[in-house]
Design a protein around this motif. Sequence first.
Motif, PDB file in Angstrom:
ATOM      1  N   TYR A 113       0.810  -1.208   0.000  1.00 47.61           N
ATOM      2  CA  TYR A 113       0.000   0.000   0.000  1.00 47.61           C
ATOM      3  C   TYR A 113       0.854   1.274   0.000  1.00 47.61           C
ATOM      4  O   TYR A 113       1.891   1.319   0.642  1.00 47.61           O
ATOM      5  CB  TYR A 113      -0.912   0.012   1.231  1.00 47.61           C
ATOM      6  N   GLY A 114       0.381   2.256  -0.699  1.00 45.29           N
ATOM      7  CA  GLY A 114       0.974   3.586  -0.554  1.00 45.29           C
ATOM      8  C   GLY A 114       1.946   3.991  -1.644  1.00 45.29           C
ATOM      9  O   GLY A 114       2.352   5.122  -1.702  1.00 45.29           O
ATOM     10  N   ALA A 115       2.323   3.065  -2.509  1.00 41.54           N
ATOM     11  CA  ALA A 115       3.314   3.452  -3.507  1.00 41.54           C
ATOM     12  C   ALA A 115       2.860   3.091  -4.912  1.00 41.54           C
ATOM     13  O   ALA A 115       3.667   2.923  -5.800  1.00 41.54           O
ATOM     14  CB  ALA A 115       4.645   2.769  -3.195  1.00 41.54           C
ATOM     15  N   GLU A 116       1.539   2.994  -5.107  1.00 45.10           N
ATOM     16  CA  GLU A 116       1.060   2.497  -6.406  1.00 45.10           C
ATOM     17  C   GLU A 116       1.067   3.587  -7.469  1.00 45.10           C
ATOM     18  O   GLU A 116       0.054   3.888  -8.065  1.00 45.10           O
ATOM     19  CB  GLU A 116      -0.347   1.930  -6.258  1.00 45.10           C
ATOM     20  N   ARG A 117       2.190   4.227  -7.676  1.00 45.49           N
ATOM     21  CA  ARG A 117       2.271   5.284  -8.669  1.00 45.49           C
ATOM     22  C   ARG A 117       2.620   4.692 -10.018  1.00 45.49           C
ATOM     23  O   ARG A 117       3.478   3.832 -10.115  1.00 45.49           O
ATOM     24  CB  ARG A 117       3.349   6.294  -8.269  1.00 45.49           C
ATOM     25  N   ARG A 118       2.006   5.233 -11.040  1.00 38.76           N
ATOM     26  CA  ARG A 118       2.279   4.747 -12.377  1.00 38.76           C
ATOM     27  C   ARG A 118       3.770   4.844 -12.685  1.00 38.76           C
ATOM     28  O   ARG A 118       4.375   5.893 -12.545  1.00 38.76           O
ATOM     29  CB  ARG A 118       1.505   5.615 -13.369  1.00 38.76           C
ATOM     30  N   GLY A 119       4.373   3.751 -13.067  1.00 35.89           N
ATOM     31  CA  GLY A 119       5.792   3.756 -13.427  1.00 35.89           C
ATOM     32  C   GLY A 119       6.721   3.487 -12.259  1.00 35.89           C
ATOM     33  O   GLY A 119       7.866   3.114 -12.444  1.00 35.89           O
ATOM     34  N   ALA A 120       6.223   3.661 -11.030  1.00 39.26           N
ATOM     35  CA  ALA A 120       7.078   3.434  -9.867  1.00 39.26           C
ATOM     36  C   ALA A 120       7.123   1.939  -9.557  1.00 39.26           C
ATOM     37  O   ALA A 120       6.163   1.218  -9.820  1.00 39.26           O
ATOM     38  CB  ALA A 120       6.522   4.185  -8.661  1.00 39.26           C
ATOM     39  N   PRO A 121       8.243   1.460  -8.995  1.00 39.18           N
ATOM     40  CA  PRO A 121       8.301   0.051  -8.621  1.00 39.18           C
ATOM     41  C   PRO A 121       7.204  -0.285  -7.609  1.00 39.18           C
ATOM     42  O   PRO A 121       7.031   0.443  -6.632  1.00 39.18           O
ATOM     43  CB  PRO A 121       9.689  -0.089  -7.974  1.00 39.18           C
ATOM     44  N   VAL A 122       6.459  -1.344  -7.874  1.00 43.15           N
ATOM     45  CA  VAL A 122       5.398  -1.750  -6.947  1.00 43.15           C
ATOM     46  C   VAL A 122       5.478  -3.262  -6.726  1.00 43.15           C
ATOM     47  O   VAL A 122       6.092  -3.976  -7.509  1.00 43.15           O
ATOM     48  CB  VAL A 122       3.987  -1.408  -7.481  1.00 43.15           C
ATOM     49  N   SER A 123       4.850  -3.721  -5.660  1.00 39.17           N
ATOM     50  CA  SER A 123       4.808  -5.164  -5.439  1.00 39.17           C
ATOM     51  C   SER A 123       3.457  -5.565  -4.864  1.00 39.17           C
ATOM     52  O   SER A 123       2.691  -4.723  -4.393  1.00 39.17           O
ATOM     53  CB  SER A 123       5.942  -5.591  -4.509  1.00 39.17           C
ATOM     54  N   ALA A 124       3.173  -6.841  -4.952  1.00 36.76           N
ATOM     55  CA  ALA A 124       1.929  -7.381  -4.407  1.00 36.76           C
ATOM     56  C   ALA A 124       2.227  -8.811  -3.984  1.00 36.76           C
ATOM     57  O   ALA A 124       3.217  -9.393  -4.441  1.00 36.76           O
ATOM     58  CB  ALA A 124       0.839  -7.370  -5.472  1.00 36.76           C
ATOM     59  N   TYR A 125       1.420  -9.344  -3.099  1.00 34.67           N
ATOM     60  CA  TYR A 125       1.718 -10.714  -2.682  1.00 34.67           C
ATOM     61  C   TYR A 125       0.451 -11.541  -2.503  1.00 34.67           C
ATOM     62  O   TYR A 125      -0.644 -11.017  -2.346  1.00 34.67           O
ATOM     63  CB  TYR A 125       2.544 -10.718  -1.391  1.00 34.67           C
ATOM     64  N   VAL A 126       0.660 -12.862  -2.550  1.00 33.81           N
ATOM     65  CA  VAL A 126      -0.435 -13.810  -2.334  1.00 33.81           C
ATOM     66  C   VAL A 126       0.055 -14.880  -1.361  1.00 33.81           C
ATOM     67  O   VAL A 126       1.145 -15.417  -1.522  1.00 33.81           O
ATOM     68  CB  VAL A 126      -0.855 -14.498  -3.660  1.00 33.81           C
ATOM     69  N   ARG A 127      -0.751 -15.155  -0.355  1.00 33.51           N
ATOM     70  CA  ARG A 127      -0.537 -16.327   0.493  1.00 33.51           C
ATOM     71  C   ARG A 127      -1.724 -17.245   0.299  1.00 33.51           C
ATOM     72  O   ARG A 127      -2.868 -16.767   0.255  1.00 33.51           O
ATOM     73  CB  ARG A 127      -0.478 -15.945   1.978  1.00 33.51           C
ATOM     74  N   ALA A 128      -1.494 -18.534   0.180  1.00 34.97           N
ATOM     75  CA  ALA A 128      -2.613 -19.469   0.047  1.00 34.97           C
ATOM     76  C   ALA A 128      -2.303 -20.712   0.855  1.00 34.97           C
ATOM     77  O   ALA A 128      -1.195 -21.253   0.777  1.00 34.97           O
ATOM     78  CB  ALA A 128      -2.818 -19.825  -1.420  1.00 34.97           C
TER      79      ALA A 128
END
Lengths: 303, 302
Positions: free
Chosen positions: B38-53
């Motif tokens: 959260y907080g850095a979802e700027r277009r072109g900026a490095p972003v990450s997301a994750y999944v736990r299952a």
Amino acid sequence: MSEGLIKNIKDLSVEHNLAPGTSMCAGCGALETVKLFCDILGKNTVFVNAAGCMTLLAIYPFTPFSGSWLYTAMASASAGAQGIRDALDILIKKGRLSASEDLKVIVLTGDGSAYGMGLSATSAAIDRDLDFYYLCYDNEGYGNTGHQDSAATPYGARTATSASGAGFTGRKKDLFSIWAAHKPAYLATIIAAEPLDLAHKVEKAMTIKGPKMFITLAPCPTGWHYEPHQTVSIGKLAVKTGIWPLKEFKDGTVTHTKVLKERVPVEEYLKLQGRFEHLFVPEKNPALINRIQTTVDQYWKDV
Amino acid sequence: MFRIRFHGRGGEGIKTASRILGSSFFFEGFQVQDAPKYGAERRGAPVSAYVRADHKQIYERGEIHKPDLIIIADETLLHVTRNTVLEGIYENTVIFIISAMSNSELEEIINCGKTIIKIAPAVLPENYHRFLSSITASATARFTGIIQIDSLIRGVEEELKSAKNDLILENTAIAKKIFNDMTSYSGIVTETDGTPVITEPQLIDLPLHNSSIATPAIRTGSTSVKNQTGSWRTSRPVILQEKCSRCMLCNVYCPDSAITKNEEGFPVIDYNHCKGCLICREVCPSGAITQEDEKTSRSKTV
Ligand SMILES: Cc1ncc(C[n+]2csc(CCOP(=O)(O)OP(=O)(O)O)c2C)c(N)n1
Ligand code: SF4
Ligand code: SF4
Ligand code: SF4
Ligand SMILES: [Mg+2]
């Protein structure tokens, strides 16, 4: 028109007080205004920032400001400004800060804060004639959390919370009139796409003591769904279509600083933005477009 | 439990990819967490997301620091935020990347002896950037060996349900193709124990510091120059001096203070910070700013 130093574009500073390296999106219209604002106000500033996109300007230890910065909850930036102003006044009175070291206090919030949660604290600050600046960058939604609709979202726009059908079915709140009803010392609408109009207004505000209120329309490529290079063209069209009237309020009267002989049809503005795409595809929706046009026409008829 | 981390740039669809994958796991009966950082979802900026299952309740929270699979949707991240992208690699980690680099180049730059699965952009449709969410989610679903095609397609449809029908169809088609192409990697990513290891915190008494050094105070302004936002660019503006009238409009409108003026009065672009929005090109009245593909210009100057 201007009594200030800035007469034409060449008079705007080519060196900027707001440093690069911020984490705003490429092409951010709000950042464009903040940059111009900082150039005119100078370096002795303290920004009071309510939660929103611009909070990410200053992520410790990184800041683009040459002056100071305070982060407040969404509803309380104007109250924070009061605290800082009082502290500065006390320090000056006690001789612990010289008058030349005084700071300008600037509240910086989005529309979510200014039109909604923060309205009450701001109302009270104007009532108390607090000597401060307020810059509301209006990107017409809760940008930082994924562009949900706010009280500033215009009729028909798609947002994360009005994603289907006709888009947002409410109407944009008239914050200018609400603030004007408080009779602040100065109040104006601005836009970075019209930098001279902006500069004249900020210069004028600098000569006035009391609440100096600004609302800037802030084209937002991410939330409005357009390509970043269009920020200035879209901003200029907002003015040329009459959707974003440039005006000021001083000594009890509202003056429009840009009155157009002929207005461009709103369609030209709407069709550039993905948030209004459903007005044009799969087929044009003249009823909805007309409704938006009529609201604008009505506004200017009353001017 | 599967712990999967996606890396990309804002606007590339990494968040959507994590949601498609999360839903696909869910349709297979898993308990799931999926979230963008959260907080850095700027277009072109490095972003990450994750999944736990996991098959049972998940007690872990927050970012994934020991991923079983790392997805790198944009190879330029290896040059800019390599440490973040490759953080927490351990015995079980597999790396999946979309990259035009050769296998040996990739091994050299990633340099950790892990399995690297690559899809070259050349084998993807030219406009593959529009489908990065479905491509990465689909490959990942296949790597787990557990998600069936039906759940994957349901995941894609669920996530894109507000999009136009054509776009949904294009996405499901490419998801099916990738799922097929990756058959030989089925099951390559394996689960590790999801039981939380809770160790008692070790509390240490610290003396109170003098508040003037214990409080984070900004003593120097303009420190943001240390952030080299120039790495966000996909296109680069280039000034043609022979056409430039030195009007400085580009400087006025650049939101990022990324244009300065040289001694002869010409504008100069600060490529360390220019984000490539191309507002300058749009506002230049003399047509003195052109646009170049960033990758091509970078290889010319390096
Ligand atoms: C009281 C409170 N509610 C919700 C939030 C979460 N939040 C953070 S930023 C934001 C959006 C603010 O919108 P706006 O003021 O228009 O600024 P923008 O994000 O558009 O820049 C929200 C809802 C919060 N920080 N505080
Ligand atoms: S979401 Fe919009 S307002 Fe927020 S940083 Fe991005 S462009 Fe600026
Ligand atoms: S593309 Fe032009 S306007 Fe945009 S950040 Fe770079 S120099 Fe500034
Ligand atoms: S806007 Fe164009 S002509 Fe004007 S200074 Fe910039 S590059 Fe030169
Ligand atoms: Mg907003």
